[in-house]
Design an enzyme around this catalytic site. Structure first.
Site, short mmCIF file in Angstrom:
data_model
loop_
_atom_site.label_atom_id
_atom_site.label_comp_id
_atom_site.label_asym_id
_atom_site.label_seq_id
_atom_site.Cartn_x
_atom_site.Cartn_y
_atom_site.Cartn_z
N THR A 44 0.83 -1.21 0.00
CA THR A 44 0.00 0.00 0.00
C THR A 44 0.86 1.25 0.00
O THR A 44 0.64 2.19 -0.78
CB THR A 44 -0.92 0.00 1.23
OG1 THR A 44 -1.66 -1.20 1.27
CG2 THR A 44 -1.86 1.18 1.20
N THR A 45 1.87 1.29 0.86
CA THR A 45 2.75 2.46 0.97
C THR A 45 3.55 2.67 -0.30
O THR A 45 3.98 3.79 -0.59
CB THR A 45 3.68 2.31 2.18
OG1 THR A 45 2.89 1.98 3.33
CG2 THR A 45 4.45 3.58 2.47
N TYR A 107 -13.39 -4.45 -1.79
CA TYR A 107 -14.51 -3.87 -2.53
C TYR A 107 -15.65 -4.88 -2.73
O TYR A 107 -16.81 -4.59 -2.45
CB TYR A 107 -14.08 -3.28 -3.87
CG TYR A 107 -15.19 -2.55 -4.58
CD1 TYR A 107 -15.59 -1.28 -4.15
CD2 TYR A 107 -15.88 -3.14 -5.63
CE1 TYR A 107 -16.64 -0.62 -4.78
CE2 TYR A 107 -16.92 -2.49 -6.25
CZ TYR A 107 -17.31 -1.23 -5.82
OH TYR A 107 -18.35 -0.59 -6.43
N TYR A 133 -2.48 -10.52 4.77
CA TYR A 133 -2.45 -9.10 5.14
C TYR A 133 -3.87 -8.67 5.46
O TYR A 133 -4.70 -8.53 4.54
CB TYR A 133 -1.85 -8.28 4.00
CG TYR A 133 -1.78 -6.78 4.24
CD1 TYR A 133 -1.95 -6.22 5.51
CD2 TYR A 133 -1.52 -5.92 3.19
CE1 TYR A 133 -1.88 -4.85 5.71
CE2 TYR A 133 -1.44 -4.54 3.38
CZ TYR A 133 -1.63 -4.02 4.63
OH TYR A 133 -1.56 -2.65 4.83
N ARG A 138 -8.79 -0.49 5.08
CA ARG A 138 -8.64 -0.19 3.66
C ARG A 138 -9.49 -1.12 2.80
O ARG A 138 -10.07 -0.70 1.80
CB ARG A 138 -7.17 -0.31 3.24
CG ARG A 138 -6.29 0.81 3.75
CD ARG A 138 -4.90 0.72 3.14
NE ARG A 138 -4.03 1.79 3.60
CZ ARG A 138 -3.96 2.99 3.02
NH1 ARG A 138 -4.72 3.27 1.99
NH2 ARG A 138 -3.12 3.91 3.49
N LYS A 163 0.36 -10.20 8.44
CA LYS A 163 0.52 -8.79 8.80
C LYS A 163 -0.86 -8.32 9.25
O LYS A 163 -1.79 -8.25 8.43
CB LYS A 163 1.01 -7.96 7.61
CG LYS A 163 1.05 -6.45 7.90
CD LYS A 163 1.35 -5.63 6.67
CE LYS A 163 1.29 -4.14 7.00
NZ LYS A 163 1.52 -3.28 5.81
N ILE A 205 5.67 -4.82 9.82
CA ILE A 205 5.79 -4.28 8.47
C ILE A 205 5.40 -2.82 8.59
O ILE A 205 4.26 -2.48 8.87
CB ILE A 205 4.92 -5.06 7.47
CG1 ILE A 205 5.46 -6.49 7.35
CG2 ILE A 205 4.93 -4.37 6.11
CD1 ILE A 205 4.70 -7.36 6.36
#
Length: 294
Positions: A44-45, A107, A133, A138, A163, A205
């Site tokens: 994401t980052t 989504y 993850y 998000r 994570k 992370i």
């Protein structure tokens, strides 16, 4: 398999908006020298959502090439389409990654049964170990502990860790009780890493580790050694920075922090992400000063 401080690497872009490979290679080299235990490329980052397929796995290949086996590389590879996620796993393997980081489908909002079936399909021919993850803030899809346990118990050779960015610390104990201490649990929240490790986690992370890799590595080393007094001191030193990283939409604040830590690091983001606002930059500057980094 994984422990310590693992930065979720930002992806540098030049003024034209293209991947800046030279800056990225230098960044990877610095991260390794500063003690990062592994590297996440295209999470994401790393603005994976705005990278094309070819760009995404080119960044992974560059990270692997620069790391040269000195630390593991974990490739972001998730998708809300199971077939695409399967193809991403193969691409991550072909790019040389050591493992893949996989969010549940976002989504679409599948049920817990749908989440299990998604990961069951990935496990059928998985070419790499997978780190789950869970980031419901998000994805709007929460892998409940019972589902995590079901997935890992069904495919223990594939799903090696998680994570967890749910913020629910009790899950560390739930996962440990069912899956044992060898199941890798990594915090997905820098600000909760101290408590997460105290409950049995093995690392983080991290967003903050982009800008403060040595401090984050020292913090994780203190936790691993059971030196909680040192760990607490480092946590207090880093906490304002953890907080400042999310005072505007990420990765705006962390990319700004990189320009302060490493002069010449490009500040550019791809739309719809935008640079950190003035208030956020002020807080980042104060946090960097508090940590002794500027």
């Amino acid at each position: 398999m994984f422990s310590g401080s693992i930065p979720a690497l930002v992806t540098p872009f030049d003024a034209a908006g293209d991947f800046d490979e030279a800056v990225f290679r230098d960044f990877v080299e610095w991260q390794i020298a500063e003690g990062s235990a592994a590297l996440v490329a295209c999470g994401t980052t790393g603005e994976a959502a705005t990278l094309s397929y070819d760009e995404h796995f080119h960044v992974v290949r560059v990270c692997v090439d620069q790391a040269r086996g000195r630390v593991p590389v974990i490739a972001g590879a998730g998708s809300n389409d199971t077939r695409v996620a399967t193809a991403n796993l193969r691409a991550a393997k072909d790019a040389g990654a050591d493992a893949a980081l996989m969010v549940p489908p976002y989504y679409n909002r599948p049920s817990q049964e749908g989440i299990f079936r998604h990961f069951e399909a990935l496990a059928a021919d998985a070419p790499l170990p997978i780190v789950l993850y869970n980031v419901p803030g998000r994805t709007v899809t929460d892998i409940q502990p019972a589902t995590v346990i079901r997935i890992v118990q069904a495919f223990p050779q594939v799903f090696v860790g998680i994570k967890d960015a749910s913020g629910a610390l009790g899950r560390v104990s739930q996962h440990r009780a069912a899956l044992g201490p060898d199941f890798v649990q990594l915090s997905g929240n820098d600000d909760l890493a101290l408590a997460y490790n105290a409950m049995g986690g093995t690392g983080c992370i991290s967003v903050t580790a982009n800008a403060a890799p040595r401090l984050c590595a020292d913090f994780q080393a203190a936790c691993a050694a059971g030196d909680m007094a040192t760990a607490l001191g480092l946590h207090d030193r880093l906490y304002p920075l953890h907080d400042a990283m999310f005072t505007d939409a990420s990765p705006g604040p962390v990319k700004y922090a990189m320009t302060r830590i490493r002069p010449g690091f490009p500040p550019h983001l791809r739309l719809p992400m935008t640079p950190a606002n003035d208030a956020s930059r002020t807080l980042v500057d104060a946090a960097l000063a508090h940590a002794g980094l500027i």
